[in-house]
Write an enzyme that holds these catalytic residues in place. Structure first.
Site, short mmCIF file in Angstrom:
data_model
loop_
_atom_site.label_atom_id
_atom_site.label_comp_id
_atom_site.label_asym_id
_atom_site.label_seq_id
_atom_site.Cartn_x
_atom_site.Cartn_y
_atom_site.Cartn_z
N GLU A 51 0.80 -1.23 0.00
CA GLU A 51 0.00 0.00 0.00
C GLU A 51 0.84 1.28 0.00
OE1 GLU A 51 -2.98 -0.03 3.02
OE2 GLU A 51 -3.92 -1.85 2.29
N GLU A 86 -5.47 -8.62 0.80
CA GLU A 86 -6.12 -8.29 2.08
C GLU A 86 -7.59 -7.97 1.83
OE1 GLU A 86 -4.39 -5.11 4.47
OE2 GLU A 86 -2.38 -5.84 3.97
C1 GCO Z 1 -3.29 -2.30 5.17
C2 GCO Z 1 -2.75 -2.57 6.18
C3 GCO Z 1 -3.14 -3.37 7.32
C4 GCO Z 1 -4.29 -2.83 8.11
C5 GCO Z 1 -5.60 -3.22 7.50
C6 GCO Z 1 -6.79 -2.69 8.24
O1 GCO Z 1 -2.50 -2.96 4.37
O2 GCO Z 1 -4.10 -1.43 5.06
O3 GCO Z 1 -1.93 -3.38 5.46
O4 GCO Z 1 -1.95 -3.28 7.98
O5 GCO Z 1 -4.23 -3.32 9.37
O6 GCO Z 1 -5.68 -2.70 6.20
O7 GCO Z 1 -6.75 -1.30 8.31
#
Ligand code: GCO
Length: 454
Positions: A177, A363
């Protein structure tokens, strides 16, 4: 470990074509700072410093202990096997494996080596992220991602680590990200290192993208049997009305959030248009950068949590603020709108606009604040969220998007950045006082779904 019988857990009903283990994999994800603890075993990172700023973290907490995952990894890996995951995505802490002089630290690397060997022996794929936001603090003191040199330091770290771990990693993710690292870290300052400044987001983003390109080349040379990709957070942007100004604001949001990253990576150029051109005058680009950035990708990791609703009225100049949410939606504990259709929409939009490499959903998950009661966590909403999103994903695949896998965020409840420990995303509950783990009802439903596969 839970003694709950399977019959008590609501089933996840998922379309058949996701349930072919030869063509689609299921995993769960974590990141180093959010779970590891043990800061004494590494150099300080920007989140250690950021967490000490008054008001930066909602509950005043930090990642000092978190899930003590380095002490508990064998127990956690037993749970990964018990769940029947095909793959585990985790990140390596840069300041744990590279010392202050830029040299590889054998003791910092040892635990990751053991973890990777264990996964390999168990036939579980490993998806290793090299940068999940924990920049060594010493590098921030020299400008962090606003300094071009950080990109070369990252490539050096990537080269050393991929040489040392060659043959053990299934897929390398260079960055997680970069929009968050750049925009939240250097433009709005709500994430570490907490810097604020107009156009700093895109300046940092350029160095992050460059870091990715350089690292991808280094990893390919060092570990040719592995796959290399990057993880982006994408969100479909919807104007709140069909009025021109709202539509324009929504297009700008889409450009800044999604295409500012995708277009350089996949097409070797930043987006076009007046706004893009204005921003680009602030981006320190050098000859050859775009070619370096646009390295071929073996896969593209996409993280999806929620859509973005955009209104011109909420725009301060080129900045946009997401409209809260649609009228009749369910909102999770983060205040995020739950909208599985958004996942299908963004996948189809990207599929139409680009020639995409194979996609992994790296994710996707649901936050609540539920505590365990008598050894059980009845997190029905999380199962509902997973099911909705897996159905939407199956529809996107049927419409032609090449998606090869899905990782739930997260394996464990963990340190949720500025939200501290109050928000829980895990399939597995963590009691932070005792470090006890309990598979939640959603984790059991996930396990059952995986067990039903061909
Ligand atoms: C993300 C983050 C995670 C967060 C999840 C929830 O990649 O945004 O990698 O670390 O914990 O997205 O906010």
């Amino acid at each position: 470990m839970s003694t709950l019988s399977m019959a008590e857990v609501p089933e996840l009903e998922v379309p058949q074509h996701l349930l072919n283990r030869h063509t689609f994999l299921f995993g769960a994800a974590t990141s180093a700072y959010q779970i590891e603890g043990r800061p004494e075993g590494r150099e300080p990172c920007i989140w250690d410093a950021f967490c000490t700023q008054p008001g930066a973290i909602r509950d005043g907490s930090n990642g000092k202990d978190a899930c003590q995952a380095l002490a508990h990894w064998q127990e956690d890996f037993a749970l990964i096997k018990q769940l029947g995951l095909d793959a585990y995505r985790f990140s390596i802490s840069w300041p744990r494996v590279i010392d202050a002089n830029g040299q590889l630290k054998a003791d910092g690397l040892a635990c990751y080596q053991q973890m990777l060997d264990d996964l390999q022996q168990a036939g579980i794929a490993s998806d290793v992220t090299l940068y999940h936001w924990d920049l060594p603090l010493a590098m921030e003191q020299q400008g962090g991602w606003l300094n071009r040199d950080t990109a070369y330091r990252f490539a050096d770290y990537a080269e050393k680590v991929s040489q040392a771990l060659a043959g053990k990693v299934t897929r390398w993710c260079t960055l997680n990200e970069p929009w968050c690292s750049a925009h939240l870290g250097y433009e709005t300052g709500v994430h570490a290192p907490g810097k604020k400044g107009r156009f700093q987001g895109q300046r940092a983003a350029h160095h992050l993208l460059l870091a990715h390109g350089l690292a991808a080349q280094a990893i390919r040379a060092a570990d040719p049997g592995s796959q290399v990709g990057i993880v982006l957070n994408v969100t479909p942007c919807y104007a709140i009305s069909e009025q021109r100004a709202d539509m324009q604001a929504s297009d700008n949001a889409d450009m800044l959030h999604n295409h500012w990253y995708l277009s350089p990576l996949l097409e070797g150029k930043y987006p076009d248009g007046e706004l893009a051109e204005q921003i680009l005058t602030h981006v320190p680009m050098q000859k050859g950068d775009m070619t370096t950035i646009a390295q071929p990708l073996d896969f593209l990791g996409l993280n999806y949590y929620h859509p973005t609703r955009v209104a011109a009225a909420h725009q301060a100049d080129r900045e946009y603020q997401p409209m809260p949410v649609a009228a009749d939606c369910h909102i999770n504990a983060m205040g995020w709108e739950c909208d599985a259709k958004g996942l299908k929409d963004i996948l189809l939009q990207l599929h139409q606009r680009y020639v995409l490499p194979p996609v992994m959903i790296t994710e996707n998950g649901y936050a609540d604040e539920l505590k365990a009661e008598q050894g059980r966590v009845r997190d029905k909403r999380r199962s509902w969220y997973l099911q909705q999103h897996l159905q939407a994903l199956a529809e996107a695949i049927s419409s032609g998007v090449d998606v090869r896998g899905y990782f739930a965020w997260s394996l464990l409840d963990n340190f949720e950045w500025t939200e501290g420990f109050s928000k829980r995303f895990g399939l597995i509950y963590v009691d932070y006082a005792t470090q006890q783990r309990i598979i939640k009802d959603s984790g059991l439903a996930y396990q059952q779904m995986l067990a039903r596969r061909r």
